[in-house]
Every structure is written in C-alpha cells, then in structure tokens.
Design an enzyme around this catalytic site. Sequence first.
Site, PDB file in Angstrom:
ATOM      1  N   TYR A 154    -119.702  52.924  85.374  1.00  0.00           N
ATOM      2  CA  TYR A 154    -118.986  52.857  84.090  1.00  0.00           C
ATOM      3  C   TYR A 154    -117.463  52.933  84.314  1.00  0.00           C
ATOM      4  CZ  TYR A 154    -117.832  54.211  79.237  1.00  0.00           C
ATOM      5  OH  TYR A 154    -117.313  54.284  77.964  1.00  0.00           O
ATOM      6  N   LYS A 158    -114.633  50.125  83.430  1.00  0.00           N
ATOM      7  CA  LYS A 158    -113.522  50.401  82.505  1.00  0.00           C
ATOM      8  C   LYS A 158    -112.166  50.260  83.196  1.00  0.00           C
ATOM      9  CE  LYS A 158    -115.981  51.128  78.815  1.00  0.00           C
ATOM     10  NZ  LYS A 158    -115.873  50.214  77.672  1.00  0.00           N
TER      11      LYS A 158
END
Length: 247
Positions: A154, A158
């Site tokens: 993740y 990002k």
Amino acid sequence: MLKGKVALITGATRGIGKAIALKFAENGADIALNYRSDNEALRTLVSELEDKGVKVLPVQGDVSVLEDANKIVKEAVDGLGKLDIVVNNAGITKDGLIVRMKEEDFDAVIDTNLKGTFNMMKATSSIMMKQRSGKIINISSVVGLVGNAGQSNYSASKAGIIGLTKSIARELGGRGINVNAIAPGFIQTDMTDVLSDKIKESMESTIPLKRLGNPEDVANLALFLGSNLSDYITGQVIAVDGGMTMN
Ligand SMILES: NC(=O)c1ccc[n+]([C@@H]2O[C@H](COP(=O)([O-])OP(=O)(O)OC[C@H]3O[C@@H](n4cnc5c(N)ncnc54)[C@H](O)[C@@H]3O)[C@@H](O)[C@H]2O)c1
C-alpha cells in the site's frame, strides 16, 4: 465554487469518495460517480446528490483495467458534456508483513491504487489537453510519505502516486492542467474500521490535533483543489492528517 463544472470521482460510493461527491455537488458541480459493482449504497447516494439539484451519472468500471478507465471517462464526457475535475480516489489495502505478504496481494494493491491512477490520468489527459484546462486530484496517503510496517504494498502504491502526480504535473502544466495529490492521515471510514479501538486510541495520541480525521476533512481540500482557488498550485502533495507527519 464549482457551478458549471463536471467532476468524475472514482470509487465514489462510500468513505472519502462519497464525501467528495457530496461536497462537490453542494458546490454546484455535476457528478460522474464511478463504482465497481451496483449496490444499495450507490442508489442512495445518486438520489442524495440529485436532491442537491445537480446532474448525476453513475459510471461502472474497474480502474485497474485501462479499457474500463477509457470507458468510464468516455461515458462521463458523453453523458455530462465535458470533464473539468477528476478525483482518483479508488483504493484498496491488503496488509501484511513482507515475510507473509503474498505476491498476489502486492500485485492487487499496486494494480488498483497505482496503475488505476495511471489508467485514469492516461484516459483523461487528452481530453483536458484539448480543453486546455482541468484539475486532477490523486488520493495518496501519509504512508506514501513515511511508510508503515505491514503496508509495504500500500505504501509503495501511494508513494508511486506521488511520483506520478509530480511527473504528470510537469507534463500537463503548459496546458493549464493542475495535478495535485492529497495525503490523508488516519480517516474514519470502512477501510480503517477494521482496526481495533486500541490501535485507534494509540494513533489518536500521536496526532497533534488529537482526533482522527473524517471524510469531510479530506473533501474540504478536494473542493479547494478542484476550484479556481488552486489555479497556481500544481505538483503538490498536501497532507490532511491533523499534523501527524509535519516536519
Ligand atoms: N481511510 C483512510 O484513513 C485513508 C488514509 C489515506 C488514504 N486513503 C485513501 O483514500 C481513498 C478512499 O479510501 P476510503 O477510506 O474511503 O476507503 P473505502 O474502502 O471506504 O473506499 C474505497 C472505494 O474504492 C472502490 N474501489 C476499490 N477498488 C476499485 C477499483 N478497482 N475500481 C473502482 N473502484 C474501486 C471501493 O469499491 C470503494 O468504494 C483510497 O485511495 C485510500 O487508499 C484512505
């Protein structure tokens, strides 16, 4: 603030995407609402938005698939006439420590969060370039700035969104298109509901403003970035995190 504008928001049926859709509609924008699968929440949101007196167009599609991204953008433009603002909000988590993280969990998160954002920007860019105007708002995360144990997939997705944002901001700046990223901190949504109260309390104590964020906190910045008030701002990553990552 957005009267006469058309905004497309991905993953818009709940959480931060929903709050942005409501905020934009309250400020006069017509809304193309991307969703992956039809459900009750979508239908309720459509009528809630219509009650605000704006046009609403639900557009189905999986942002991780380029063909779908092209279809989402085409349907939005065909249905609402143009495209002024795109908010790349769709995102998923599949957390785990690196030693236990499955390859497919890494790939799935990169495909939705990072490639999905690329797909949507690719599908949108030529339309905005022809218009010589547009606002692209990418939803990153503070973990893309500082990392987080258990979220390597993740965080990488990002952080990748931040690189994409800055590069495309440089590519499209000459055409009057602003590209910025929002890095939310800990925002109370279904995505973070899975965490225990203990974790939430310990997070809260590290936040200078001493509270978790809510989706509207993020929507307020999206409204500013989607409006003409942000005309001289591009390539920026702005945290909405109660001061958690200030340096
Ligand atoms: N909640 C937080 O604390 C937080 C913090 C930082 C960043 N974010 C980011 O904000 C965004 C919204 O998060 P949220 O908390 O509202 O989460 P959420 O899970 O409530 O909403 C995510 C939405 O994205 C949709 N979606 C997922 N994959 C999709 C795909 N392939 N195509 C189309 N739609 C898809 C889901 O159906 C859902 O509606 C995400 O990008 C998330 O990573 C959230």
